[in-house]
Design a protein around this motif. Structure first.
Motif, mmCIF file in Angstrom:
data_model
loop_
_atom_site.group_PDB
_atom_site.id
_atom_site.type_symbol
_atom_site.label_atom_id
_atom_site.label_comp_id
_atom_site.label_asym_id
_atom_site.label_seq_id
_atom_site.Cartn_x
_atom_site.Cartn_y
_atom_site.Cartn_z
ATOM 1 N N GLU A 1 0.839 -1.199 0.000
ATOM 2 C CA GLU A 1 0.000 0.000 0.000
ATOM 3 C C GLU A 1 0.874 1.249 0.000
ATOM 4 O OE1 GLU A 1 -3.631 1.993 2.609
ATOM 5 O OE2 GLU A 1 -2.645 0.181 3.331
ATOM 6 N N LYS B 1 0.410 5.568 0.479
ATOM 7 C CA LYS B 1 -0.482 6.662 0.854
ATOM 8 C C LYS B 1 0.268 7.972 0.647
ATOM 9 C CE LYS B 1 -3.255 4.295 4.288
ATOM 10 N NZ LYS B 1 -3.739 4.279 5.659
ATOM 11 N N MET C 1 3.587 7.629 2.828
ATOM 12 C CA MET C 1 3.830 6.408 3.588
ATOM 13 C C MET C 1 3.667 5.184 2.694
ATOM 14 S SD MET C 1 4.113 7.588 6.789
ATOM 15 C CE MET C 1 3.885 6.163 7.809
ATOM 16 N N ARG D 1 3.169 0.770 3.214
ATOM 17 C CA ARG D 1 2.984 -0.351 4.120
ATOM 18 C C ARG D 1 3.616 -1.562 3.458
ATOM 19 N NH1 ARG D 1 -2.363 -1.185 7.277
ATOM 20 N NH2 ARG D 1 -2.853 0.477 5.832
ATOM 21 N N GLU E 1 2.728 -6.518 8.958
ATOM 22 C CA GLU E 1 2.804 -5.339 8.098
ATOM 23 C C GLU E 1 3.439 -4.203 8.901
ATOM 24 O OE1 GLU E 1 -1.016 -4.288 6.556
ATOM 25 O OE2 GLU E 1 -1.020 -5.936 5.135
ATOM 26 N N ARG E 2 4.363 -3.512 8.263
ATOM 27 C CA ARG E 2 5.022 -2.381 8.907
ATOM 28 C C ARG E 2 4.942 -1.179 7.982
ATOM 29 N NH1 ARG E 2 7.771 -7.104 10.095
ATOM 30 N NH2 ARG E 2 8.047 -7.466 12.308
ATOM 31 N N SER E 3 4.763 -0.001 8.578
ATOM 32 C CA SER E 3 4.625 1.228 7.803
ATOM 33 C C SER E 3 5.899 2.058 7.909
ATOM 34 C CB SER E 3 3.442 2.051 8.321
ATOM 35 O OG SER E 3 2.249 1.343 8.144
ATOM 36 N N CYS F 1 12.352 5.584 4.924
ATOM 37 C CA CYS F 1 12.655 4.168 5.120
ATOM 38 C C CYS F 1 14.036 3.794 4.569
ATOM 39 C CB CYS F 1 11.564 3.305 4.514
ATOM 40 S SG CYS F 1 11.210 3.607 2.784
#
Length: 71
Positions: free
Chosen positions: A28, A30, A40, A42, A50-52, A63
């Motif tokens: 995902e 966003k 962001m 995911r 799941e980590r964002s 990230c």
């Protein structure tokens, strides 16, 4: 000027510091419509969690800088 995005939907990644998470896939994205808002992603890892993450290379908490790398 818009954000400089690092990951996109479907990318396969791993985390340099947490190898036991296994491989992950971006499931995902966003994007904020507000100026200065966050972008962001995911990521679903092999360990089932799941980590964002922040996905803007201009942000010091991106990230990429925290250890997420494309495979």
């Amino acid at each position: 000027m818009g954000p400089r995005l690092y990951l996109k939907l479907g990318d396969i990644v791993n985390h340099r510091r947490y190898k036991y998470w296994g491989r992950g896939q971006v499931v995902e994205e966003k994007h904020s419509v507000l100026s200065g808002g966050f972008c962001m992603v995911r990521v679903l890892f092999d360990d089932g969690k799941e980590r964002s993450f922040i996905n803007d290379l201009d942000n010091e908490c991106c990230c990429y800088y925290s250890g997420v790398r494309l495979l």
